[in-house]
Scaffold this motif. Structure first.
Motif, PDB file in Angstrom:
ATOM      1  N   PRO A   1       0.836  -1.275  -0.042  1.00 38.10           N
ATOM      2  CA  PRO A   1       0.281   0.074   0.172  1.00 38.10           C
ATOM      3  C   PRO A   1       0.996   1.225   0.055  1.00 38.10           C
ATOM      4  O   PRO A   1       1.827   1.386   0.875  1.00 38.10           O
ATOM      5  N   VAL A   2       0.745   2.174  -0.712  1.00 42.43           N
ATOM      6  CA  VAL A   2       1.358   3.245  -1.151  1.00 42.43           C
ATOM      7  C   VAL A   2       0.550   4.579  -0.667  1.00 42.43           C
ATOM      8  O   VAL A   2      -0.439   4.869  -1.167  1.00 42.43           O
ATOM      9  N   GLU A   3       1.299   5.463   0.102  1.00 43.17           N
ATOM     10  CA  GLU A   3       0.306   6.729   0.474  1.00 43.17           C
ATOM     11  C   GLU A   3       0.891   7.749  -0.374  1.00 43.17           C
ATOM     12  O   GLU A   3       2.223   7.761  -0.904  1.00 43.17           O
ATOM     13  N   PRO A   4       0.076   8.755  -0.600  1.00 45.82           N
ATOM     14  CA  PRO A   4       0.518  10.121  -1.316  1.00 45.82           C
ATOM     15  C   PRO A   4       2.244  10.513  -0.947  1.00 45.82           C
ATOM     16  O   PRO A   4       2.731  10.949  -1.593  1.00 45.82           O
ATOM     17  N   PHE A   5       2.200  10.521   0.561  1.00 49.41           N
ATOM     18  CA  PHE A   5       3.646  10.828   0.990  1.00 49.41           C
ATOM     19  C   PHE A   5       4.729  10.102   0.836  1.00 49.41           C
ATOM     20  O   PHE A   5       5.779  10.568   1.123  1.00 49.41           O
ATOM     21  N   ASP A   6       4.565   8.899   0.517  1.00 42.99           N
ATOM     22  CA  ASP A   6       5.700   8.011   0.527  1.00 42.99           C
ATOM     23  C   ASP A   6       6.500   8.264  -1.038  1.00 42.99           C
ATOM     24  O   ASP A   6       6.004   8.393  -1.902  1.00 42.99           O
ATOM     25  N   LEU A   7       7.832   8.007  -0.558  1.00 40.98           N
ATOM     26  CA  LEU A   7       8.962   8.402  -1.643  1.00 40.98           C
ATOM     27  C   LEU A   7       9.581   7.200  -1.747  1.00 40.98           C
ATOM     28  O   LEU A   7      10.129   6.534  -0.810  1.00 40.98           O
ATOM     29  N   PRO A   8       9.757   6.690  -3.105  1.00 45.64           N
ATOM     30  CA  PRO A   8      10.656   5.574  -3.413  1.00 45.64           C
ATOM     31  C   PRO A   8      12.127   5.871  -3.032  1.00 45.64           C
ATOM     32  O   PRO A   8      12.649   7.123  -3.302  1.00 45.64           O
TER      33      PRO A   8
END
Length: 187
Positions: free
Chosen positions: A166-173
């Protein structure tokens, strides 16, 4: 599946990881990292002091010191869920904070600005091949990375790499993901 349930599953996976395989794969990961251009290009590298069942970062830190690199480790600020990095030198006295984590004492250690750090080795429990990660749930690295412009790499056993998180809008790769099978660019 919820992030908390995924965290529990990956913590169990790491805790059950066979000792001989852990040792062999940790060596492969460390060797690949220290021979890659992202390691060679940077003099100041940020890393966490791992705790079992995470991949042992002490080997990486010792290699960095032998290579003449400066290693910096985080000091968390729980009230704001932010962190600062401090120079970590051999034999340095650390303080035990919540959950037994070891951190630098800001009174005795030299604070290093984010702009000075060339490479951050970002911890996590699970990763996708495009660099997204499931962290430990504090959000400290997400906050730090939102204002960081240097390179990032995560180290993991191949079993920690999954097709979906699950990826949130604030997650950065991260820029790179490194397992015992090699390093992949996530850009």
């Amino acid at each position: 599946m919820s992030k908390n349930r995924l965290r529990s599953e990956y913590l169990r996976l790491l805790a059950d990881y066979p000792k001989d395989k852990r040792s062999k794969n940790t060596y492969k990961i460390t060797d690949s990292l220290v021979n890659h251009h992202i390691w060679k290009e940077h003099g100041i590298i940020a890393i966490t002091l791992s705790r079992y069942p995470e991949i042992d970062t002490s080997i990486i830190i010792e290699k960095a010191w032998k290579d003449g690199k400066q290693m910096v480790i985080p000091k968390c600020r729980p009230k704001t869920r932010e962190m600062d990095f401090y120079l970590y030198e051999e034999g340095m006295e650390l303080e035990s904070v919540y959950n037994g984590l070891l951190e630098p004492n800001p009174v005795k250690a030299e604070k290093i600005s984010a702009e000075s750090i060339g490479l951050v080795i970002v911890p996590g429990l699970a990763f996708t091949s495009n660099g997204y990660r499931l962290g430990f749930g504090g959000g400290y690295y997400d906050r730090f990375l939102s204002g960081y412009s240097g390179e990032t790499v995560s180290i993991a056993f191949s079993e920690q790499v999954t097709n979906y998180l699950p990826v949130e809008p604030f997650d950065l790769p991260v820029n790179y993901l490194l397992t015992e099978r090699g390093i992949m660019s996530c850009d």
